[in-house]
Design a protein around this motif. Structure first.
Motif: not given
Length: 428
Positions: A213-239
């Motif tokens: 996914v990240q590679a495709l976004c870089k290839k097409y100059n598209t912004v990659l957004i991770f929605d960590e509303t749930i995963t943030g500070f729950r799956f890992n201290l750093h997301g």
């Protein structure tokens, strides 16, 4: 069977002034069966809550994952009380905005700058506007749940009131299916401003998926957004971005930050975030100091007490034992588990006798009868104990047996005493 008479009285009263009787679909009568589960909570402490009829439950919903330490955490409450004595909302910025922003920059790999909101929808919508401003494009690819704003909800079955011109700009792709995203890039060449996705929900990413996914976004100059509303500070201290070692351009955080206080954040690369000075994302209460004080205290405690280790250990025990119980009762064809130890699920499928909503309605009724508040996901907090997990697993042992017998004897409507759940929409 518990008594829910006050819940029903309060619902009848609430429905006179509040649509659905609730501010939130996932807390309303469509998500919990009327007459078979509580519909209002009166108070909470630690891992427990008490409903309008004073029935006690171990809570595995936890404010839809926003309560990460436990109800009425003493350290968070004291930080809020101290700040309350100094003021809540001011006429100019407060230093807490800077202090919490600095902490997020320190903790989150992609975070170079930060802006705050009050809920996840604030943050995801701000991130989409940033991406559109940065790329000068309009189309968006989505994967997961991203809030109630038009740009996202128009892509779901709950799209009433969303203009078609908005709906036409949002396109869904399938998690762990890189081809489905590649197809969108082919269909909308040089038109996708952003790919926004939950880095994980029901399933772990297969090897190479997030990197792809990240590679495709870089290839097409598209912004990659991770929605960590749930995963943030729950799956890992750093997301989850640190857990899976894939750093997005922007990310959104929320539920795990403030132990139930209303706060969210959009974070990311400075060159994109600086466009916040040009787009209009501005709220009177975005710098509200009680939630910032709660967040500062919550982030400190997560680090000092290693709360995530505790949560993950409990979650692993829960998943392993629940899978054994499903096999013990021979229910593996229609029951299963999914997710991360900090946010796992019991999955219920249709059977020839009953559909999943019928079975889930009975499941919730029987869990509530046993003092367990659970709607299908295990939203663990630091306040949960080994004893809480044991009680949950004992309840599972009994309730799975009831469900199996119900299917075999086709007696669901003899033992289910409430009103069936209603479908909202499915995104995971």
């Amino acid at each position: 069977m518990n008594n829910y008479s006050n819940s029903m009285k309060w619902l009848q009263r609430a429905e006179k002034t509040i649509p659905l009787g609730s501010q939130t679909f996932s807390k309303s009568k469509v998500s919990l069966p009327k007459n078979a589960a509580p519909l209002f909570i009166e108070r909470g402490y630690g891992s427990k809550v008490w409903d309008a009829d004073n029935n006690e439950y171990i809570d595995f919903v936890n404010g839809l994952l926003s309560v990460s330490l436990g109800y009425c955490d003493a350290d968070v409450n004291q930080a809020v009380i101290d700040q309350l004595a100094l003021g809540v909302t001011f006429s100019l910025p407060h230093k807490l905005e800077m202090e919490v922003a600095e902490e997020l920059v320190k903790l989150i790999p992609c975070a170079e700058m930060v802006r705050f909101g009050k809920n996840g929808t604030d943050a995801t919508s701000a991130a989409i506007r940033l991406a559109r401003a940065y790329t000068k494009r309009e189309h968006v690819a989505v994967c997961g749940y991203h809030g109630w704003q038009d740009w996202y909800i128009g892509s779901t079955t709950r799209n009433l009131g969303v203009p078609e011109c908005i709906t036409s700009l949002t396109h869904s792709f399938t998690y762990n299916d890189l081809n489905s995203l590649e197809q969108l890039f082919r269909e909308y060449p040089e038109q996708l401003a952003a790919v926004i996705m939950e880095p994980m929900n029901l399933a772990y990413p297969i090897p190479g998926f997030l990197e792809g996914v990240q590679a495709l976004c870089k290839k097409y100059n598209t912004v990659l957004i991770f929605d960590e509303t749930i995963t943030g500070f729950r799956f890992n201290l750093h997301g989850a971005q640190a857990l899976f070692n894939v750093t997005p351009d922007l990310a959104t955080f929320g539920k795990g930050m403030g132990n139930g206080f209303p706060i969210s954040a959009v974070v990311g690369k400075q060159e994109i975030m600086m466009l916040m000075e040009e787009i209009f994302f501005s709220g009177t209460f975005s710098g509200e100091t009680m939630s910032l004080a709660a967040t500062k205290a919550t982030l400190r405690k997560i680090q000092e007490k290693n709360t995530l280790d505790h949560i993950h250990n409990l979650g692993n025990k829960l998943i392993i034992t629940l899978e054994k119980l499903i096999l013990k009762h021979g229910a593996q064809k229609w029951l299963g588990t999914a997710g991360h130890p900090a946010w796992s699920f019991i999955t219920i499928k249709d059977t020839p006798q009953y559909n999943s909503l019928e079975l889930k309605s009975l499941f919730i009724q029987e869990m509530c009868t046993r003092g367990i508040l659970l709607t299908g996901s295990h939203n663990l907090s630091y306040a949960h104990t080994d004893s809480d997990i044991e009680k949950l697993l004992n309840a599972y042992d009994e309730v799975i047996a009831i469900l199996v017998n119900t299917i075999e004897t086709e007696n669901l409507y003899n033992i289910f005493k409430g009103e069936l759940l209603e479908p909202i929409f499915k995104v995971r």
